[in-house]
Design a protein around this motif. Structure first.
Motif, PDB file in Angstrom:
ATOM      1  N   THR A  62       0.926  -1.239   0.116  1.00 16.52           N
ATOM      2  CA  THR A  62      -0.091  -0.031  -0.119  1.00 16.52           C
ATOM      3  C   THR A  62       0.785   1.265   0.070  1.00 16.52           C
ATOM      4  O   THR A  62       0.432   2.334  -0.891  1.00 16.52           O
ATOM      5  N   ARG A  63       1.810   1.251   0.737  1.00 16.91           N
ATOM      6  CA  ARG A  63       2.994   2.299   0.562  1.00 16.91           C
ATOM      7  C   ARG A  63       3.439   2.647  -0.940  1.00 16.91           C
ATOM      8  O   ARG A  63       3.430   3.881  -1.218  1.00 16.91           O
ATOM      9  N   CYS A  64       3.674   1.524  -1.622  1.00 19.75           N
ATOM     10  CA  CYS A  64       4.304   1.644  -3.116  1.00 19.75           C
ATOM     11  C   CYS A  64       3.015   2.169  -3.780  1.00 19.75           C
ATOM     12  O   CYS A  64       3.277   3.143  -4.497  1.00 19.75           O
ATOM     13  N   GLU A  65       1.956   1.814  -3.825  1.00 18.04           N
ATOM     14  CA  GLU A  65       0.754   2.469  -4.360  1.00 18.04           C
ATOM     15  C   GLU A  65       0.662   3.861  -4.123  1.00 18.04           C
ATOM     16  O   GLU A  65       0.263   4.740  -4.874  1.00 18.04           O
ATOM     17  N   ALA A  66       0.784   4.258  -2.726  1.00 16.73           N
ATOM     18  CA  ALA A  66       0.678   5.633  -2.502  1.00 16.73           C
ATOM     19  C   ALA A  66       1.737   6.456  -2.968  1.00 16.73           C
ATOM     20  O   ALA A  66       1.543   7.692  -3.563  1.00 16.73           O
ATOM     21  N   ASP A  67       3.044   6.163  -2.895  1.00 17.92           N
ATOM     22  CA  ASP A  67       4.017   6.660  -3.578  1.00 17.92           C
ATOM     23  C   ASP A  67       3.686   6.987  -5.162  1.00 17.92           C
ATOM     24  O   ASP A  67       4.086   8.030  -5.673  1.00 17.92           O
ATOM     25  N   MET A  68       3.301   5.956  -5.968  1.00 12.32           N
ATOM     26  CA  MET A  68       2.966   6.211  -7.208  1.00 12.32           C
ATOM     27  C   MET A  68       1.860   7.264  -7.417  1.00 12.32           C
ATOM     28  O   MET A  68       1.868   7.954  -8.309  1.00 12.32           O
ATOM     29  N   LEU A  69       0.924   7.296  -6.759  1.00 15.51           N
ATOM     30  CA  LEU A  69      -0.200   8.285  -6.461  1.00 15.51           C
ATOM     31  C   LEU A  69       0.238   9.561  -6.521  1.00 15.51           C
ATOM     32  O   LEU A  69      -0.123  10.375  -7.079  1.00 15.51           O
ATOM     33  N   VAL A  70       1.299   9.586  -5.357  1.00 16.51           N
ATOM     34  CA  VAL A  70       1.797  10.995  -5.272  1.00 16.51           C
ATOM     35  C   VAL A  70       2.615  11.641  -6.362  1.00 16.51           C
ATOM     36  O   VAL A  70       2.423  12.990  -6.780  1.00 16.51           O
ATOM     37  N   ARG A  71       3.477  10.802  -7.206  1.00 16.83           N
ATOM     38  CA  ARG A  71       3.953  11.144  -8.440  1.00 16.83           C
ATOM     39  C   ARG A  71       3.065  11.594  -9.464  1.00 16.83           C
ATOM     40  O   ARG A  71       3.475  12.764  -9.964  1.00 16.83           O
ATOM     41  N   PHE A  72       1.852  10.874  -9.574  1.00 16.36           N
ATOM     42  CA  PHE A  72       1.157  11.167 -10.518  1.00 16.36           C
ATOM     43  C   PHE A  72       0.344  12.462 -10.088  1.00 16.36           C
ATOM     44  O   PHE A  72       0.232  13.099 -11.071  1.00 16.36           O
ATOM     45  N   LEU A  73      -0.081  12.594  -9.142  1.00 17.73           N
ATOM     46  CA  LEU A  73      -0.932  13.717  -8.832  1.00 17.73           C
ATOM     47  C   LEU A  73       0.271  15.221  -8.799  1.00 17.73           C
ATOM     48  O   LEU A  73      -0.256  16.282  -9.271  1.00 17.73           O
ATOM     49  N   LEU A  74       1.369  14.921  -8.492  1.00 17.61           N
ATOM     50  CA  LEU A  74       2.590  15.967  -8.706  1.00 17.61           C
ATOM     51  C   LEU A  74       2.666  16.667 -10.158  1.00 17.61           C
ATOM     52  O   LEU A  74       2.752  17.691 -10.488  1.00 17.61           O
ATOM     53  N   GLU A  75       2.513  15.315 -11.165  1.00 18.52           N
ATOM     54  CA  GLU A  75       2.664  15.832 -12.521  1.00 18.52           C
ATOM     55  C   GLU A  75       1.235  16.529 -12.957  1.00 18.52           C
ATOM     56  O   GLU A  75       1.444  17.581 -13.779  1.00 18.52           O
ATOM     57  N   LYS A  76       0.334  16.086 -12.483  1.00 16.23           N
ATOM     58  CA  LYS A  76      -1.162  16.888 -12.676  1.00 16.23           C
ATOM     59  C   LYS A  76      -1.108  18.133 -12.230  1.00 16.23           C
ATOM     60  O   LYS A  76      -1.607  18.945 -12.917  1.00 16.23           O
ATOM     61  N   HIS A  77      -0.489  18.206 -11.059  1.00 18.99           N
ATOM     62  CA  HIS A  77      -0.532  19.575 -10.475  1.00 18.99           C
ATOM     63  C   HIS A  77       0.436  20.504 -11.180  1.00 18.99           C
ATOM     64  O   HIS A  77      -0.025  21.653 -11.295  1.00 18.99           O
ATOM     65  N   ALA A  78       1.457  20.046 -11.695  1.00 19.24           N
ATOM     66  CA  ALA A  78       2.424  20.909 -12.343  1.00 19.24           C
ATOM     67  C   ALA A  78       1.691  21.231 -13.923  1.00 19.24           C
ATOM     68  O   ALA A  78       2.090  22.489 -14.188  1.00 19.24           O
ATOM     69  N   SER A  79       0.993  20.426 -14.607  1.00 19.74           N
ATOM     70  CA  SER A  79       0.565  20.677 -15.609  1.00 19.74           C
ATOM     71  C   SER A  79      -0.941  21.231 -15.806  1.00 19.74           C
ATOM     72  O   SER A  79      -1.574  21.572 -16.888  1.00 19.74           O
ATOM     73  N   LYS A  80      -1.579  21.325 -14.497  1.00 19.09           N
ATOM     74  CA  LYS A  80      -2.693  22.116 -14.203  1.00 19.09           C
ATOM     75  C   LYS A  80      -3.735  21.179 -14.885  1.00 19.09           C
ATOM     76  O   LYS A  80      -4.897  21.734 -15.112  1.00 19.09           O
ATOM     77  N   GLU A  81      -3.601  19.971 -14.973  1.00 20.68           N
ATOM     78  CA  GLU A  81      -4.704  19.161 -15.623  1.00 20.68           C
ATOM     79  C   GLU A  81      -5.714  18.802 -14.486  1.00 20.68           C
ATOM     80  O   GLU A  81      -5.244  18.800 -13.486  1.00 20.68           O
ATOM     81  N   PRO A  82      -7.061  18.509 -14.854  1.00 13.69           N
ATOM     82  CA  PRO A  82      -7.937  18.186 -14.014  1.00 13.69           C
ATOM     83  C   PRO A  82      -7.675  16.682 -13.339  1.00 13.69           C
ATOM     84  O   PRO A  82      -6.908  15.972 -14.185  1.00 13.69           O
ATOM     85  N   ILE A  83      -7.986  16.586 -12.101  1.00 14.88           N
ATOM     86  CA  ILE A  83      -7.548  15.282 -11.581  1.00 14.88           C
ATOM     87  C   ILE A  83      -8.754  14.398 -11.190  1.00 14.88           C
ATOM     88  O   ILE A  83      -9.801  15.003 -10.513  1.00 14.88           O
ATOM     89  N   THR A  84      -9.155  13.460 -11.964  1.00  7.74           N
ATOM     90  CA  THR A  84     -10.272  12.533 -11.705  1.00  7.74           C
ATOM     91  C   THR A  84     -10.179  11.569 -10.759  1.00  7.74           C
ATOM     92  O   THR A  84      -9.148  10.940 -10.942  1.00  7.74           O
ATOM     93  N   ARG A  85     -11.123  11.003 -10.413  1.00  7.15           N
ATOM     94  CA  ARG A  85     -11.084   9.735  -9.558  1.00  7.15           C
ATOM     95  C   ARG A  85     -10.466   8.555 -10.583  1.00  7.15           C
ATOM     96  O   ARG A  85      -9.908   7.597 -10.088  1.00  7.15           O
TER      97      ARG A  85
END
Length: 287
Positions: A62-85
């Protein structure tokens, strides 16, 4: 001094957010093959005494999955793309679908602790999310730039775990697990090499120095005077423990060292107070 970010109510609760489904797994940007995780894998000291107790595979996954989500969310935040479930669910492996709420909670905690970002539900149905900066982290002292308290404390913790000095390679190994790379601008921290070798050195949180006699030349990081004055080994150990979903006592050798430092500080404080003239004594001398 440096303090951990305030821990208020969770912005992302743990309701039933639905079952992941549809499509194959999408790997977070910037990852290749298996992601290096959990974070504790990069924080091992030589010898067994300083290492954290091994977490069960279920927790590590579950830590690994959370680490991957963090990376993904930071990329979305940088590109200002919408974040969907739906996009987030594609990052998480289908075999962990029953633990989605737990993974999302860990992701939210890591984002807030290390990057000063709050993960909020963007609509009432929880179908979209937004990342909101939290500029008022305790301990930033009004310095210009992004909130850095969590990252600074984590870096100080790495140095502590490596015997109170960490090689440049060890620091970058840790940062790479967070998706922070030399030469690659980070959406939160800007240019990482400048941040850790210049900005934090100038602010006296870190010392960055040449290792004498090293050929080719190598460099290492130590605690700076401001870090030694305004934080403690126990405080940074608590941050690292929180990052790895454990408690400080799970690092036995480091925990004992942190306790000894706290005891020494208390003795020093008591000694100073015992040599300080009391108000009554000063008043009697003035008469």
């Amino acid at each position: 001094g440096l303090r951990t970010p305030r821990q208020g109510r969770r912005s992302v609760p743990a309701p039933d957010l639905g079952r992941p489904g549809g499509g194959g797994r999408v790997r977070a940007p910037g990852t290749r093959g298996n992601v290096a995780c959990p974070l504790v894998s990069t924080l091992q000291m030589p010898g067994k005494e300083g290492q954290a107790e091994t977490a069960p595979p279920r927790l590590r996954n579950t830590r690994c999955e959370a680490d991957m989500l963090v990376r993904f969310l930071l990329e979305k935040h940088a590109s200002k793309e919408p974040i969907t479930r739906a996009a987030l669910l594609k990052i998480v492996s289908r075999k962990y679908e029953a633990r989605w709420a737990e993974i999302l909670r860990r992701t939210s905690e890591r984002l807030q602790l290390l990057f000063g970002l709050e993960l909020r539900e963007g609509d009432a149905g929880g179908r979209a999310y937004a990342l909101v900066s939290k500029p008022g982290l305790e301990g930033d002292g009004g310095d210009e730039g992004p909130p850095k308290s969590g990252l600074v404390l984590a870096l100080l913790g790495v140095i502590f775990m490596k015997g109170n000095r960490a090689s440049e390679e060890e620091v970058w190994e840790f940062l790479s697990v967070l998706g922070v790379y030399a030469g690659r601008r980070h959406p939160i921290f800007g240019e990482p090499r400048r941040l850790i070798t210049q900005d934090l050195v100038r602010q006296k949180y870190l010392e960055y120095r040449h290792v004498p006699g090293s050929k080719p030349q190598r460099y290492e990081f130590l605690w700076g005077p401001r870090a030694r004055a305004h934080t403690s080994k126990m405080e940074v150990l608590q941050v690292l423990a929180k990052i790895n979903d454990t408690v400080p006592s799970c690092f036995p050798q480091l925990y004992q060292e942190a306790l000894l430092e706290e005891a020494a500080r208390e003795m020093l404080l008591c000694a100073k107070q015992s040599h300080r003239p009391s108000i009554l004594h000063l008043w009697s001398r003035s008469r």
